[in-house]
Design an enzyme around this catalytic site. Structure first.
Site, PDB file in Angstrom:
ATOM      1  N   SER A  15       0.869  -1.169   0.000  1.00  0.00           N
ATOM      2  CA  SER A  15       0.000   0.000   0.000  1.00  0.00           C
ATOM      3  C   SER A  15       0.910   1.225   0.000  1.00  0.00           C
ATOM      4  O   SER A  15       1.960   1.201  -0.657  1.00  0.00           O
ATOM      5  CB  SER A  15      -0.921  -0.076   1.214  1.00  0.00           C
ATOM      6  OG  SER A  15      -1.942   0.881   1.136  1.00  0.00           O
ATOM      7  N   HIS A  42      -2.774  -1.233  -3.320  1.00  0.00           N
ATOM      8  CA  HIS A  42      -3.902  -0.333  -3.053  1.00  0.00           C
ATOM      9  C   HIS A  42      -3.716   0.945  -3.852  1.00  0.00           C
ATOM     10  O   HIS A  42      -2.626   1.508  -3.882  1.00  0.00           O
ATOM     11  CB  HIS A  42      -3.949   0.068  -1.576  1.00  0.00           C
ATOM     12  CG  HIS A  42      -4.320  -1.057  -0.674  1.00  0.00           C
ATOM     13  ND1 HIS A  42      -4.061  -1.023   0.673  1.00  0.00           N
ATOM     14  CD2 HIS A  42      -4.931  -2.234  -0.918  1.00  0.00           C
ATOM     15  CE1 HIS A  42      -4.507  -2.143   1.218  1.00  0.00           C
ATOM     16  NE2 HIS A  42      -5.025  -2.897   0.286  1.00  0.00           N
ATOM     17  N   ASP A 135      -4.992  -4.010   6.058  1.00  0.00           N
ATOM     18  CA  ASP A 135      -5.206  -5.076   5.082  1.00  0.00           C
ATOM     19  C   ASP A 135      -3.938  -5.935   4.950  1.00  0.00           C
ATOM     20  O   ASP A 135      -2.830  -5.430   5.025  1.00  0.00           O
ATOM     21  CB  ASP A 135      -5.566  -4.437   3.731  1.00  0.00           C
ATOM     22  CG  ASP A 135      -6.118  -5.446   2.742  1.00  0.00           C
ATOM     23  OD1 ASP A 135      -6.705  -6.449   3.183  1.00  0.00           O
ATOM     24  OD2 ASP A 135      -5.956  -5.217   1.533  1.00  0.00           O
TER      25      ASP A 135
END
Lengths: 195, 272
Positions: A15, A42, A135
Site C-alpha cells: 500500500s 492499493h 489489510d
C-alpha cells in the site's frame, strides 16, 4: 523449521510507500524459471493502465493486468486490476470479484493472500510491504497457518510501518526483509524459488 | 477470517440448494462462492455445518438471506463513466431511430444501473419509447430496486461519475433526500419492469436491442459463461448490442464471430 516445498506462486501486497520496492523487485527477479508473481497494490479506482506500463518497463518478465480465468504461468507478473478483488482458484486460474471492499480496500490483499493459500498451500510465498492499512495481516497469518512461506518488509525501513507491523503483531513471519538494499526482496524470492 | 467450511461441504450445500430449491450455484467460480459462504457462516454465527444444512433445508427465510449473501450485489450508478459516455453518444442515439427500445438489465441487483440508464434515456428524449426489463435471481434486491432508494452517502461519487459520463445537469435534480437515503424521481420508474430471472436456469423471454450484463459473468465458470452467452445471443435482435463489465469479454466465446466490438469498449454489436 525449514520449508522446502517448491514455490508455485509468489504474491506481493503493498500500500502506501510500497511502489518503489515493487518496481525494484520486479526488475531484479530472475527472468527464466520464475514462478508466477501476483502484485496487489492499493490505489484509487481510476483507470490505471499507467501502473501496468510502469511495471512492464521495469521487468524482463511478462507483465499483464490480471484478467478473469487467466491461467497462472511462470515468468509472468499479474497486477490486480483497480477496483476488483483478485482471487486465486484451485485450478491455478484467476477470478475477479466486485464485492464489498475489505479493510476499505478493493483490491484487498487479504482476499488474494487467503485464496492463494487455499489454492497453493505450502507452495505459496506471500510478502506484505509498507502501508497505512490493516489489510494483508490477517491473510498473511492464514498463509502461515496453511504452511505457506511469509515475509514482511522490516517496519523500521518501511516508508509506512503500520501494515507490516500489523502482521508481526499477529505472528512470526518467516522472513523480515531489510529493504535498504533495493535488491533484497528480489534476492530472497530468487533464492527461495531456485530449482 | 479462516474458512471453516471445506470444499467438500461447499459441494454438499450447493447440491442441497439445487435439489431442494432449484437454485444452481454449482457452476459459479469456486474461490468467490467459498469465500462468501464462509463469510455468511461466520457472521450468522452458525454453530455447525449440520446446523447450516438443516437451516437451508427447512427455513425458507434463511435460504433467501443465504442466496442473497452468497451472490454479489454490489453495484454503482454510472460506474465506468467512459462506458456510459459511449451509450450516450453512440449506442442510444442509434437505438433512438427504432420505434421502441427494449433493454434488458440481466443481473441488475439493486438497480443502480437501471436508474442510470433511465436518466440517460430521459436526457436523450428517448425514455417515452423505451422499456427497461430489470431481472435478478434475488427477489429481495429487486424489491429494493423497485423502491429507487439509494444511500445518500453515495451521491457525491455518483454525481461525479454522472458528470464524467457526459451528464450536464445537476445530478441532485433526479432525487430528493429522505433521511439517509436518496429517493429517485418516480417518473424514472415508469418504463421499468422488474422480474426475477435466473441466468443459470431460465430461458429467453423476449428480444432486445440492448442487453446490459456487467460484472455478473465474472462469477461464472467458463461453461456457464458459454451458456449465458448463447442465452443472450438468442435474446438479442440483429444489430442489437451486448454490454459487459470492464473486465469481461465476449471474445473467445462460441458466439464471438457473430459480433463486432465497438472500439475498445466492452460493447459488442450483433452483425446482420
Amino acid at each position: 523449521m525449514e520449508k522446502t516445498a517448491l514455490i508455485g506462486l509468489v504474491v506481493i501486497g503493498g500500500s502506501a510507500g510500497s511502489l518503489d520496492i515493487i518496481l525494484n523487485t520486479v526488475s531484479f527477479l530472475r527472468s527464466k524459471n520464475c514462478p508466477p508473481v501476483i502484485i496487489v497494490i492499493h490505489r484509487k479506482n481510476s483507470d490505471d493502465s499507467s501502473l501496468a506500463d510502469l511495471l512492464a518497463g521495469r521487468t524482463q518478465l511478462k507483465l499483464k493486468e490480471a484478467g478473469e480465468k487467466d491461467r497462472l504461468k511462470p515468468d509472468s507478473v499479474y497486477l490486480a486490476p483497480a477496483d476488483y478483488h483478485l482471487l486465486v482458484e484451485k485450478d491455478h486460474t484467476l477470478s475477479l470479484d466486485f464485492s464489498e471492499k475489505v479493510n476499505y480496500s478493493r483490491p484487498s490483499i487479504d482476499v488474494t493472500f487467503q485464496t492463494a493459500a487455499e489454492a497453493f498451500g505450502e507452495k505459496c510465498f506471500c510478502i506484505l510491504l509498507s502501508g497505512a492499512s490493516a489489510d494483508g495481516a490477517e491473510g498473511l497469518q492464514l498463509v502461515n497457518k496453511m504452511k505457506g512461506i511469509t515475509a514482511v518488509q522490516d517496519p523500521s525501513n518501511a516508508e509506512v510501518a503500520f501494515m507490516p507491523q500489523q502482521a508481526i503483531d499477529r505472528f512470526q513471519p518467516d522472513y523480515i526483509v531489510d529493504t535498504t538494499d533495493p535488491k533484497a526482496l528480489a534476492n530472497l524470492i530468487n533464492s527461495l524459488t531456485a530449482k | 477470517m479462516e474458512y471453516k467450511i471445506s470444499d467438500e461441504d461447499i459441494e454438499v450445500i450447493l447440491n442441497d440448494i439445487f435439489e431442494q430449491h432449484g437454485y444452481d450455484f454449482t457452476d459459479y467460480s469456486k474461490a468467490s462462492i467459498k469465500r462468501r459462504i464462509n463469510w455468511v457462516y461466520a457472521v450468522d454465527k452458525i454453530p455447525s455445518f449440520a446446523e447450516l444444512r438443516y437451516k437451508l433445508k427447512h427455513d425458507t427465510g434463511y435460504l433467501k438471506r443465504f442466496v442473497e449473501e452468497i451472490t454479489v450485489n454490489v453495484t454503482e450508478m454510472f460506474r465506468d463513466p467512459s462506458f456510459y459516455q459511449v451509450l450516450r453518444k453512440d449506442v442510444l442515439p442509434t437505438l433512438g431511430t427504432y420505434p421502441l427500445i427494449r433493454i434488458w438489465h440481466a443481473g441488475c441487483s439493486t438497480g443502480e444501473e437501471v436508474y442510470s440508464m433511465a436518466i440517460l434515456l430521459k436526457e436523450l428524449n428517448l425514455y417515452h419509447k423505451s422499456l427497461l426489463y430489470a431481472t435478478d435471481i434475488n427477489p429481495s434486491v429487486l424489491e429494493r430496486a423497485r423502491k429507487g432508494l439509494f444511500p445518500l452517502a453515495q451521491m457525491k461519487q455518483y454525481s461525479e461519475n454522472y458528470i464524467l459520463s457526459g451528464g450536464n445537469r445537476e445530478f441532485s435534480h433526479y432525487y430528493s433526500a429522505n433521511y439517509s437515503m436518496a429517493k429517485f424521481d418516480e417518473t424514472l420508474k415508469e418504463k421499468m419492469i422488474f422480474s426475477t430471472h435466473n441466468l443459470v436456469s431460465d430461458g429467453s423471454f423476449n428480444e432486445f436491442q440492448l442487453i446490459m450484463c456487467r460484472n455478473v459473468l465474472i462469477y461464472f465458470d467458463t461453461d456457464l459463461q458459454a451458456r449465458v452467452f448463447s442465452l443472450f445471443d438468442g435474446s438479442l435482435e440483429k444489430l442489437g448490442y451486448l454490454a459487459l463489465g470492464s473486465k469481461e469479454t465476449l471474445n473467445f466465446s462460441t458466439i464471438a464471430s457473430k459480433y463486432k466490438q465497438l472500439n475498445k469498449q466492452k460493447i459488442w454489436r450483433k452483425l446482420l
